[in-house]
Write a protein that holds these residues in place. Structure first.
Motif, PDB file in Angstrom:
ATOM      1  N   ALA A 139      44.430  29.873  40.227  1.00 58.28           N
ATOM      2  CA  ALA A 139      45.532  29.487  40.667  1.00 58.28           C
ATOM      3  C   ALA A 139      46.722  29.177  40.376  1.00 58.28           C
ATOM      4  O   ALA A 139      46.468  28.207  38.831  1.00 58.28           O
ATOM      5  CB  ALA A 139      44.704  29.064  42.216  1.00 58.28           C
ATOM      6  N   VAL A 184      44.755  33.587  42.916  1.00 52.04           N
ATOM      7  CA  VAL A 184      45.423  32.418  43.615  1.00 52.04           C
ATOM      8  C   VAL A 184      47.513  32.479  43.299  1.00 52.04           C
ATOM      9  O   VAL A 184      47.027  31.902  42.384  1.00 52.04           O
ATOM     10  CB  VAL A 184      45.725  31.253  45.110  1.00 52.04           C
ATOM     11  N   SER A 210      44.339  31.339  51.793  1.00 54.93           N
ATOM     12  CA  SER A 210      43.825  31.306  49.950  1.00 54.93           C
ATOM     13  C   SER A 210      42.390  30.951  50.319  1.00 54.93           C
ATOM     14  O   SER A 210      41.670  31.808  49.508  1.00 54.93           O
ATOM     15  CB  SER A 210      44.436  30.488  49.354  1.00 54.93           C
TER      16      SER A 210
END
Length: 326
Positions: A152, A189, A291
């Motif tokens: 992420a 993400v 998320s």
């Protein structure tokens, strides 16, 4: 490989509490956070890699999120995400990249033109040293699932993370560069990830040649988050520039567009920080919830939570954003 310094801080952080509403979910676990765990620098980096590791105090078979910070930040930032994910059952690993203000490396440093590549190497170094990081945090050994890893990142960190998912950088002739993807990473993400390089401002085109991404090869699943008021000084396009990673990547992606959000997306770097001009705890809570559900679905096949989160957003009479998937 071995960690070369002792951990200077081990902190037990109570799970963040948020209002019990359709837009938020309570975090169930106390978080243990250790820093710095230091990995030896490879040749050319010059500075050993400082890492923060956060994890729930209990539980096993914990999936991993390697998080890449935005320009100037460090392992100490992004608590709204790192603490939340850890409280929800993930091991969150945050390296400090060379552009961090905490290191004070001047712009004229000879490493500066390569920092974008060194950032990617930092993430690979974390993956290579995962066993070392696990063993260096008291109480974490044997609790980490090395087969479930996501990346992420926010802003420049999202660009860094995207390369491990398959994105590439076009060279001066428009040819996709080296494949830097990593098969150990199976989802991502990507928050406020910059778009294509065909609309860069003259400054960006001259000084940031790595902002010429190629998303056609970004095949790994990812949740992409963009703000509909994120008007970057690096592009002439406006906020829709940040939807390019979704538009130009293969299937298996979801795009969360946050209404009224600027580059900090409501405050993901932290609360009451100078970079956050659009502070909104509700937006941050939405990112936390979606998320977390997305990563659980992608890494653990827990699809019900993702479906419930999507349904809640679609049925919200005053939604904070919209979601598309392909």
């Amino acid at each position: 490989m071995s960690a070369i310094s002792a951990i200077s801080a081990i902190t037990a952080i109570p799970a963040p509490t948020v209002p019990d509403s359709p837009r938020s979910a309570p975090a169930p676990a106390t978080v243990i956070s250790a820093k710095p765990v230091v990995l030896p620098a490879p040749s050319g980096r010059g500075e050993d890699l400082q890492v923060r590791v956060s994890a729930p105090a209990t539980g096993g078979n914990l999936p991993v999120i390697v998080f890449s910070h935005g320009f100037g930040w460090s392992m100490n930032g992004y608590a709204p995400l790192a603490d939340h994910w850890a409280a929800q059952g993930f091991v969150v690993i945050q390296p400090t990249h060379l552009d961090s203000r905490t290191l004070g490396i001047p712009h004229e440093d000879p490493r500066t033109p390569r920092i974008w590549r060194i950032r990617i190497e930092d993430l690979t170094l974390v993956l290579d040293g995962l066993g070392v990081l696990e063993a260096s945090v008291p109480g974490l050994a044997g609790r980490v699932d090395h087969g479930r890893i996501a990346v992420a990142g926010h802003s420049w960190g999202a660009q860094t993370a995207s390369t491990l998912l398959g994105a590439r950088v076009l060279d001066a002739d428009g040819v996709p560069g080296e494949d830097l993807s990593d098969p150990r990473v199976t989802a991502g993400v990507l928050l406020a990830l910059t778009g294509l390089g065909d609309s860069l401002t003259p400054f960006a085109a001259e000084n940031l040649p790595f902002l010429r991404p190629y998303f056609d090869t970004m095949t790994a699943p990812a949740l992409i988050v963009a703000g509909d008021r994120d008007d970057s000084a690096l592009s002439t396009r406006g906020p829709d520039w940040f939807t390019d990673p979704y538009t130009h990547s293969p299937a298996g992606k979801s795009l969360l567009t946050l209404f009224g959000a600027e580059h900090s997306l409501g405050g993901v770097p932290g609360t009451e920080v100078a970079e956050t001009t659009d502070e909104s705890p509700a937006r941050v809570a939405l990112i936390q919830r979606l998320s977390t559900a997305y990563l659980r679905s992608a890494l653990s096949s827990e699809h019900d939570g993702w479906k419930e989160a999507v349904t809640a957003l679609e049925n919200d009479p005053d939604p904070l954003g919209s979601l598309r998937s392909k």
